[in-house]
Design a protein around this motif. Sequence first.
Motif, PDB file in Angstrom:
ATOM      1  N   LEU A  97       1.024  -1.245   0.027  1.00 25.11           N
ATOM      2  CA  LEU A  97       0.017   0.040   0.126  1.00 25.11           C
ATOM      3  C   LEU A  97       0.873   1.278  -0.045  1.00 25.11           C
ATOM      4  O   LEU A  97       1.817   1.283   0.726  1.00 25.11           O
ATOM      5  N   THR A 124      -4.300  -5.326  -2.894  1.00 23.16           N
ATOM      6  CA  THR A 124      -4.024  -4.496  -1.623  1.00 23.16           C
ATOM      7  C   THR A 124      -3.517  -3.015  -2.199  1.00 23.16           C
ATOM      8  O   THR A 124      -3.086  -2.066  -1.482  1.00 23.16           O
ATOM      9  N   GLN A 182      -1.588  -8.230   4.972  1.00 24.42           N
ATOM     10  CA  GLN A 182      -3.038  -7.583   4.400  1.00 24.42           C
ATOM     11  C   GLN A 182      -3.124  -8.358   3.072  1.00 24.42           C
ATOM     12  O   GLN A 182      -4.088  -8.724   2.644  1.00 24.42           O
ATOM     13  N   ARG A 183      -2.123  -8.661   2.208  1.00 27.71           N
ATOM     14  CA  ARG A 183      -2.271  -9.317   0.908  1.00 27.71           C
ATOM     15  C   ARG A 183      -2.801 -10.643   1.219  1.00 27.71           C
ATOM     16  O   ARG A 183      -3.551 -11.203   0.394  1.00 27.71           O
ATOM     17  N   ALA A 186      -6.416 -10.523   2.092  1.00 25.83           N
ATOM     18  CA  ALA A 186      -7.223 -10.086   0.623  1.00 25.83           C
ATOM     19  C   ALA A 186      -7.316 -11.270  -0.305  1.00 25.83           C
ATOM     20  O   ALA A 186      -8.384 -11.420  -0.790  1.00 25.83           O
ATOM     21  N   CYS A 207      -3.728  -3.580   9.825  1.00 16.48           N
ATOM     22  CA  CYS A 207      -4.933  -3.862   9.004  1.00 16.48           C
ATOM     23  C   CYS A 207      -5.948  -2.810   9.058  1.00 16.48           C
ATOM     24  O   CYS A 207      -6.694  -2.565   7.896  1.00 16.48           O
ATOM     25  N   TYR A 210      -5.255   0.042   6.390  1.00 15.79           N
ATOM     26  CA  TYR A 210      -5.420  -0.634   5.045  1.00 15.79           C
ATOM     27  C   TYR A 210      -6.738  -0.360   4.763  1.00 15.79           C
ATOM     28  O   TYR A 210      -7.180   0.101   3.586  1.00 15.79           O
ATOM     29  N   VAL A 215      -9.108  -0.767   1.287  1.00 16.76           N
ATOM     30  CA  VAL A 215      -8.782  -2.288   1.003  1.00 16.76           C
ATOM     31  C   VAL A 215      -9.637  -3.023   2.101  1.00 16.76           C
ATOM     32  O   VAL A 215      -9.607  -3.110   3.494  1.00 16.76           O
ATOM     33  N   LEU A 217     -10.743  -5.962   3.833  1.00 14.14           N
ATOM     34  CA  LEU A 217     -10.244  -7.423   4.348  1.00 14.14           C
ATOM     35  C   LEU A 217     -11.336  -8.370   5.030  1.00 14.14           C
ATOM     36  O   LEU A 217     -10.764  -9.389   5.802  1.00 14.14           O
TER      37      LEU A 217
END
Length: 335
Positions: A97, A124, A182-183, A186, A207, A210, A215, A217
């Motif tokens: 990000l 993300t 986070q990836r 996601a 998180c 994000y 994003v 999640l």
Amino acid sequence: MAAAPFSWIKPEPHGIHVVPAECWIDPSRAVDRALVTHGHADHARGGHGQTVATPATLAIMELRYATKEGATPVEYGETISLPGGVDATYIPAGHVLGSAQILLEHAGERVVVTGDYKRRADPTCPPFQVTPCDIFITEATFGLPVFCHPPIEEEMAKLLERLAAHPDRCVLVGAYALGKAQRVIAELRRAGHMDPIYLHGAMEKMCRLYEEHGVDLGELRLVADYTKEDMRGAVVVSPPSALNDRWSRRLPDPITAMASGWMRVRQRARQRNVELPLVISDHADWGELTRTIREVDAAENWITHGREDALLRWCQLNQRRARALAMVGYEDEDD
């Protein structure tokens, strides 16, 4: 007498020095003016007089390093004028990000500093954009032919198959707190896993940041708020350091997994006692590094922080001018 070509940009051990603008890119020590590509600790730090970065990177730096004073936001595609007749444009790098390449233009010459980047799709962050230039400064974290990252869909399938096979246990995924965690979340959502995902407390703020930047999640829960019974059949995400920590004892017989490009190296998985290595990287692999150099097609390539020698040799064999930079302070982290 006219200045020598590209004499205005100098790679030095502690960062890329943009001489006429008297600024530095990703300096490893505090400077008056820093242009920052992204928020990882080997590229970003506090203490600068002015920090120029994307809004998301500045938010990450404020969260991680308590940096706020002197923050100058630059949107993707926006060009800002620096002292000394230098223009800087921030372009998506596809790493995490807010990550950006920085295009520098001065006296008709163009230099792109990539920071870290990858070429795979990532829900993300925006994808890497190929940008023509005269000098291309590329990372080489996975700059060896042995590194060929598998499709992330295959790694997610491995994780979900192991989870389904052991409904009384949980899968504990060690993932770097900025970007990788986070990836993974996601991508699990994209693979259809909509159950609550449990977080180590150290992961929550990033998180949430994000999510504040758009994003999605899904439902996230803190491990500390739930029992072992609640977490049976669940995915838990933690920092890599917590995989074999006392903290993991509160989980229901966890299957330890690790999400990192380094999981391609079996010895690294064994060293961490990882049962389920997940080869997931936020850096370009060998094929992506060489493809990017071809696509950018710069007159010269500067190679830094990674396995410079192999990529330098590839450039030489492919009749591409290249040099390796002697930079310090750029670490592999846990990718």
